[in-house]
Design a protein around this motif. Sequence first.
Motif, PDB file in Angstrom:
ATOM      1  N   LEU A 198       0.876  -1.182   0.000  1.00 13.10           N
ATOM      2  CA  LEU A 198       0.000   0.000   0.000  1.00 13.10           C
ATOM      3  C   LEU A 198       0.911   1.229   0.000  1.00 13.10           C
ATOM      4  O   LEU A 198       1.665   1.444   0.951  1.00 13.10           O
ATOM      5  CB  LEU A 198      -0.892  -0.018   1.250  1.00 13.10           C
ATOM      6  CG  LEU A 198      -1.780   1.220   1.459  1.00 13.10           C
ATOM      7  CD1 LEU A 198      -2.876   1.297   0.401  1.00 13.10           C
ATOM      8  CD2 LEU A 198      -2.401   1.216   2.857  1.00 13.10           C
TER       9      LEU A 198
ATOM     10  N   PRO B 108      -3.096   5.757   1.385  1.00 11.92           N
ATOM     11  CA  PRO B 108      -4.532   5.475   1.503  1.00 11.92           C
ATOM     12  C   PRO B 108      -5.269   5.813   0.208  1.00 11.92           C
ATOM     13  O   PRO B 108      -4.826   6.680  -0.559  1.00 11.92           O
ATOM     14  CB  PRO B 108      -4.979   6.399   2.648  1.00 11.92           C
ATOM     15  CG  PRO B 108      -3.740   6.627   3.453  1.00 11.92           C
ATOM     16  CD  PRO B 108      -2.603   6.609   2.478  1.00 11.92           C
ATOM     17  N   HIS B 109      -6.342   5.121  -0.029  1.00 16.05           N
ATOM     18  CA  HIS B 109      -7.202   5.337  -1.205  1.00 16.05           C
ATOM     19  C   HIS B 109      -6.549   4.913  -2.519  1.00 16.05           C
ATOM     20  O   HIS B 109      -7.024   5.275  -3.580  1.00 16.05           O
ATOM     21  CB  HIS B 109      -7.653   6.803  -1.330  1.00 16.05           C
ATOM     22  CG  HIS B 109      -8.290   7.350  -0.081  1.00 16.05           C
ATOM     23  ND1 HIS B 109      -9.518   6.915   0.372  1.00 16.05           N
ATOM     24  CD2 HIS B 109      -7.838   8.258   0.824  1.00 16.05           C
ATOM     25  CE1 HIS B 109      -9.811   7.553   1.502  1.00 16.05           C
ATOM     26  NE2 HIS B 109      -8.807   8.354   1.804  1.00 16.05           N
TER      27      HIS B 109
ATOM     28  N   LEU C  74      -3.744  -1.740  -3.580  1.00 18.58           N
ATOM     29  CA  LEU C  74      -2.526  -2.485  -3.261  1.00 18.58           C
ATOM     30  C   LEU C  74      -1.902  -2.938  -4.581  1.00 18.58           C
ATOM     31  O   LEU C  74      -2.610  -3.218  -5.538  1.00 18.58           O
ATOM     32  CB  LEU C  74      -2.855  -3.731  -2.440  1.00 18.58           C
ATOM     33  CG  LEU C  74      -3.650  -3.585  -1.143  1.00 18.58           C
ATOM     34  CD1 LEU C  74      -3.626  -4.906  -0.373  1.00 18.58           C
ATOM     35  CD2 LEU C  74      -3.126  -2.463  -0.281  1.00 18.58           C
TER      36      LEU C  74
ATOM     37  N   ASP D 265      -7.928  -3.624   8.136  1.00 16.80           N
ATOM     38  CA  ASP D 265      -7.149  -3.381   6.907  1.00 16.80           C
ATOM     39  C   ASP D 265      -7.897  -2.402   5.998  1.00 16.80           C
ATOM     40  O   ASP D 265      -7.285  -1.543   5.370  1.00 16.80           O
ATOM     41  CB  ASP D 265      -6.889  -4.701   6.173  1.00 16.80           C
ATOM     42  CG  ASP D 265      -6.103  -5.687   7.026  1.00 16.80           C
ATOM     43  OD1 ASP D 265      -5.133  -5.252   7.677  1.00 16.80           O
ATOM     44  OD2 ASP D 265      -6.462  -6.881   7.054  1.00 16.80           O
TER      45      ASP D 265
ATOM     46  N   LEU E  55      -6.736   1.254   4.638  1.00 14.06           N
ATOM     47  CA  LEU E  55      -6.821   1.576   3.201  1.00 14.06           C
ATOM     48  C   LEU E  55      -7.642   2.843   2.967  1.00 14.06           C
ATOM     49  O   LEU E  55      -7.302   3.669   2.118  1.00 14.06           O
ATOM     50  CB  LEU E  55      -7.461   0.395   2.465  1.00 14.06           C
ATOM     51  CG  LEU E  55      -7.666   0.541   0.961  1.00 14.06           C
ATOM     52  CD1 LEU E  55      -6.332   0.441   0.230  1.00 14.06           C
ATOM     53  CD2 LEU E  55      -8.626  -0.514   0.429  1.00 14.06           C
ATOM     54  N   ASP E  56      -8.711   2.994   3.723  1.00 11.15           N
ATOM     55  CA  ASP E  56      -9.630   4.116   3.523  1.00 11.15           C
ATOM     56  C   ASP E  56      -9.177   5.385   4.259  1.00 11.15           C
ATOM     57  O   ASP E  56      -9.896   6.387   4.262  1.00 11.15           O
ATOM     58  CB  ASP E  56     -11.041   3.741   4.010  1.00 11.15           C
ATOM     59  CG  ASP E  56     -11.663   2.651   3.147  1.00 11.15           C
ATOM     60  OD1 ASP E  56     -11.134   2.393   2.043  1.00 11.15           O
ATOM     61  OD2 ASP E  56     -12.685   2.056   3.564  1.00 11.15           O
TER      62      ASP E  56
ATOM     63  N   LEU F 170       0.150  -4.582   4.626  1.00  6.20           N
ATOM     64  CA  LEU F 170      -0.947  -4.816   5.578  1.00  6.20           C
ATOM     65  C   LEU F 170      -0.908  -6.258   6.093  1.00  6.20           C
ATOM     66  O   LEU F 170      -0.138  -7.074   5.611  1.00  6.20           O
ATOM     67  CB  LEU F 170      -2.290  -4.577   4.871  1.00  6.20           C
ATOM     68  CG  LEU F 170      -2.665  -3.136   4.534  1.00  6.20           C
ATOM     69  CD1 LEU F 170      -3.808  -3.131   3.516  1.00  6.20           C
ATOM     70  CD2 LEU F 170      -3.072  -2.382   5.793  1.00  6.20           C
TER      71      LEU F 170
ATOM     72  N   GLY G 280      -6.181  -7.236  -2.599  1.00  5.36           N
ATOM     73  CA  GLY G 280      -7.081  -6.094  -2.812  1.00  5.36           C
ATOM     74  C   GLY G 280      -8.498  -6.553  -3.112  1.00  5.36           C
ATOM     75  O   GLY G 280      -9.473  -5.995  -2.575  1.00  5.36           O
TER      76      GLY G 280
END
Length: 332
Positions: free
Chosen positions: A6, A9-10, A13, A41, A45-46, A58, A309
């Motif tokens: 990652l 964020p956003h 992967l 996780d 990611l968010d 992650l 992902g």
Amino acid sequence: MRAMLLDAPHTPLHLADLPIPTPGAGQMLLKVSACGVCHTDLHILDGELTQPKLPLVLGHQIVGTVVQSSAGVHRFQAGERVGVPWLGATDGTCRYCLRGQENLCDHPVFTGYHVDGGFAEYTLADERFCFPLPSTYSDIEVAPLLCAGLIGYRTYRMAGDNVETLGIYGFGAAAHIITQVAKFEGKKVFAFTRPGDTDAQEFAIQKGADWAGDSTQMPSDKLDAALVFAPVGALVVAALKATHKGGVVVCGGIHMSDIPAFPYSLLWQERMIRSVANLTRQDGEEFLRLAPQVPVTTDVKVFPLEQAGEAMEQLRLGQFTGAAVLDMNLAQ
Ligand SMILES: [Zn+2]
Ligand SMILES: [Zn+2]
């Protein structure tokens, strides 16, 4: 080594070729065989958890075998299978650590957040925070016990001893494990899912729940305690409405949407709302002793590493029942 990385964020992967890491003081190098995928996780990611190491690998439900240890590390032997949970290390010196509340440590190291985790072929772990794993489980089966199981168990314990009827809101990885523990201990279990999610409701019954229905429904019996595993604040109010006087609503997730305003009368009569944060090593040891006695079984959807992902998106959308696990030995 292959790792799913990652960058920020956003962003999705992506597969990366990283050097195999070298264990530092107190650490072991593990060859990862399986790693569970968790709602946390998704929160990383968010960007809902705001302090990740970046770029980041992650994954904090790691099953691996010891390849190499740094000098002075001898709790586990080379070739031994261990589990690595979310609590990767603590400072051991803050007021919480000294009071037996290491889950609340001021300077924790969380696996797959502050340090790289298990969405990779190899990872590092502090030997003091790893668990030996019950031999009756395969690598894939045991992975979900390491977060869904451990933190689910802490959440369940916070409901207290005086529980005959237990509600569970959100029927995913944690709920399918904790339902089995609650039934083993003689509780009556009511499972609440997203409205109309009949697959999850059938799954709940199959795992031993006495009743399963929509989260908008009221149970036939009032609840002594409710566990909220779905990250939806409105469920806290729904659960509060369904509890007895003196009942407790325990929030098991690390992040939740805002809890809507509600009248004080719902909380009146000594009802409680509380959260559960992380785990202590004692939680892990207790739960991993208990799980084979129940025996807890896990329902797992397996993905190859490269589809981490995809596994996370399916988790977000509730597209499978049970727990998602990456199998490092599965070819894409
Ligand atoms: Zn987790
Ligand atoms: Zn501490």
